[in-house]
Design a protein around this motif. Structure first.
Motif, PDB file in Angstrom:
ATOM      1  N   CYS A   1       0.831  -1.206   0.000  1.00 31.25           N
ATOM      2  CA  CYS A   1       0.000   0.000   0.000  1.00 31.25           C
ATOM      3  C   CYS A   1       0.865   1.255   0.000  1.00 31.25           C
ATOM      4  N   ALA A   2       1.907   1.262   0.822  1.00 32.01           N
ATOM      5  CA  ALA A   2       2.806   2.421   0.894  1.00 32.01           C
ATOM      6  C   ALA A   2       3.462   2.685  -0.449  1.00 32.01           C
ATOM      7  N   GLN A   3       3.881   1.616  -1.119  1.00 34.06           N
ATOM      8  CA  GLN A   3       4.534   1.768  -2.417  1.00 34.06           C
ATOM      9  C   GLN A   3       3.557   2.346  -3.442  1.00 34.06           C
ATOM     10  N   GLU A   4       2.322   1.842  -3.432  1.00 32.32           N
ATOM     11  CA  GLU A   4       1.317   2.326  -4.381  1.00 32.32           C
ATOM     12  C   GLU A   4       0.948   3.778  -4.102  1.00 32.32           C
ATOM     13  N   ILE A   5       0.756   4.106  -2.831  1.00 32.00           N
ATOM     14  CA  ILE A   5       0.402   5.475  -2.473  1.00 32.00           C
ATOM     15  C   ILE A   5       1.511   6.452  -2.857  1.00 32.00           C
ATOM     16  N   GLY A   6       2.757   6.045  -2.604  1.00 32.64           N
ATOM     17  CA  GLY A   6       3.883   6.905  -2.952  1.00 32.64           C
ATOM     18  C   GLY A   6       3.926   7.191  -4.442  1.00 32.64           C
ATOM     19  N   ALA A   7       3.710   6.156  -5.264  1.00 36.89           N
ATOM     20  CA  ALA A   7       3.733   6.324  -6.716  1.00 36.89           C
ATOM     21  C   ALA A   7       2.584   7.225  -7.179  1.00 36.89           C
ATOM     22  N   ARG A   8       1.387   7.015  -6.607  1.00 31.37           N
ATOM     23  CA  ARG A   8       0.235   7.819  -6.996  1.00 31.37           C
ATOM     24  C   ARG A   8       0.400   9.276  -6.561  1.00 31.37           C
ATOM     25  N   ALA A   9       0.982   9.488  -5.396  1.00 36.64           N
ATOM     26  CA  ALA A   9       1.208  10.853  -4.926  1.00 36.64           C
ATOM     27  C   ALA A   9       2.217  11.579  -5.806  1.00 36.64           C
TER      28      ALA A   9
END
Length: 373
Positions: free
Chosen positions: A338-346
């Protein structure tokens, strides 16, 4: 615009310049290692000062430079023999070297850092070879007195390729009685040949007590829990100053409060957080919010992987929340993904100028989705 009116590239906003900080907090091992090398006559010509941002690397470099220039004859046998070896790196603030360094007028010191760009209206993005070439005049002028010369490079990570090669040549063929002090936040990014020709001194993150002492020395009033401040800043004084300037402790407490009832979400509270991040002039606070969200996710994943929360809470109720949301290694992997996905989306959202409020809400909803399992 002249370079005198440009901001110092090696200074944290809201904190004194490293040359103005005589005492280094919490780095006794690195100080002892350098002092031992000096007193044993094994003073290397190149030193790489590494460690996380904000733990005192630049302050250490200035402290070493002050010590070296104030102890010119400490290792030389005179008519009555060598003086006793120094017991510390301390130099009296009234010493002529201390006073000249504070005024940036010490002839034995050269500070290599980013200079102005071609227009002279702002700082260049990197240290260019034109700045390194100024060292030629420095060595020519300072060689007359035969004294020691010290060069501080802050930061070596900002050297462009031409400038890095020029420094490498200097490390390969060092001028007589010259010591180079290279500050580096990410030494793995330097030329391997630069790393191999330097002796490394690694500085470590500060604990809460050392952090409080360092902030007090800098004249900065630290509001809130000092343990939480040390946790959220990663033991970095520079990060702690930024955290205090932007209200980071309060923001993280609000973030933890928003997450405390997950997977049920208080939408009104989420909207309030998003609207605050979208306010005009809130860019720095918004960046801090995303950094703190990333840190929250890291602490979640670490709790699940290790089976217990961090040793110190960064906000009231955090430990119980982390254990509830990440009770086992499988949930740790979920939160890491989740952290990896959120970081990429941000990062993508900011690159395409997505509405900040929408970006914050998207992040919160993705965390809620993960909490549902």
């Amino acid at each position: 615009m002249s370079d005198e009116v440009l901001p110092d590239p090696d200074r944290v906003e809201g904190a004194p310049h490293p040359r103005e900080t005589a005492r280094l907090i919490g780095q006794g091992a690195a100080e002892a290692e350098f002092l031992d090398a000096f007193n044993s006559g094994r003073l290397h010509h190149g030193w790489l000062i590494t460690g996380p941002r904000g733990v005192g690397k630049a302050t250490f470099a200035w402290r070493l430079a002050r010590f070296l220039l104030a102890n010119q004859d400490a290792q030389d046998d005179g008519l009555f023999g060598a003086p006793p070896p120094p017991a510390s790196l301390d130099v009296d603030p009234e010493h002529p070297v201390s006073r000249r360094m504070l005024a940036l007028s010490e002839p034995g010191l050269f500070l290599l850092r980013r200079g102005p760009n071609d227009k002279g209206d702002r700082l260049a993005a990197e240290i260019r070879v034109t700045e390194v070439r100024k060292l030629g005049n420095f060595f020519a002028l300072s060689s007359a007195d035969g004294g020691r010369r010290v060069v501080i490079v802050d930061a070596a990570d900002e050297l462009n390729m031409q400038a890095a090669n020029a420094i490498l040549k200097m490390l390969e063929e060092p001028p007589a009685r010259t010591v180079l002090l290279l500050v580096s936040h990410q030494p793995s990014g330097l030329l391997p040949t630069i790393r191999s020709r330097c002796r490394t001194l690694r500085l470590t993150p500060l604990g809460s007590e050392d952090m409080a002492t360092a902030l007090e020395q800098a004249g900065i009033e630290a509001e809130g829990d000092p343990v939480a401040l040390a946790e959220l800043s990663g033991g970095s004084v520079g990060a702690a100053v930024r955290m205090l300037n932007l209200g980071g402790l309060k923001t993280y407490a609000e973030l933890v409060g928003l997450m405390e009832n997950l997977p049920r979400l208080d939408r009104a509270r989420a909207l309030k957080l998003a609207e605050a991040a979208a306010m005009r002039g809130a860019e720095e606070r918004r960046d801090l919010l995303f950094s703190l969200t990333d840190l929250f996710m890291i602490r979640l994943a670490r709790t699940g992987a290790t089976g217990h929360p961090p040793s110190a809470e960064a906000a009231p109720g955090e430990a119980a929340l982390l254990q509830r949301l990440a009770p086992d290694p499988q949930r740790a992997r979920d939160w890491a993904d989740c952290a990896q996905e959120i970081g990429a989306r941000a990062r993508h959202g900011r690159a395409v100028n997505l509405d900040p409020a929408s970006l914050v809400l998207d992040t919160v909803f993705r965390i809620q989705q993960t909490a549902k399992g």
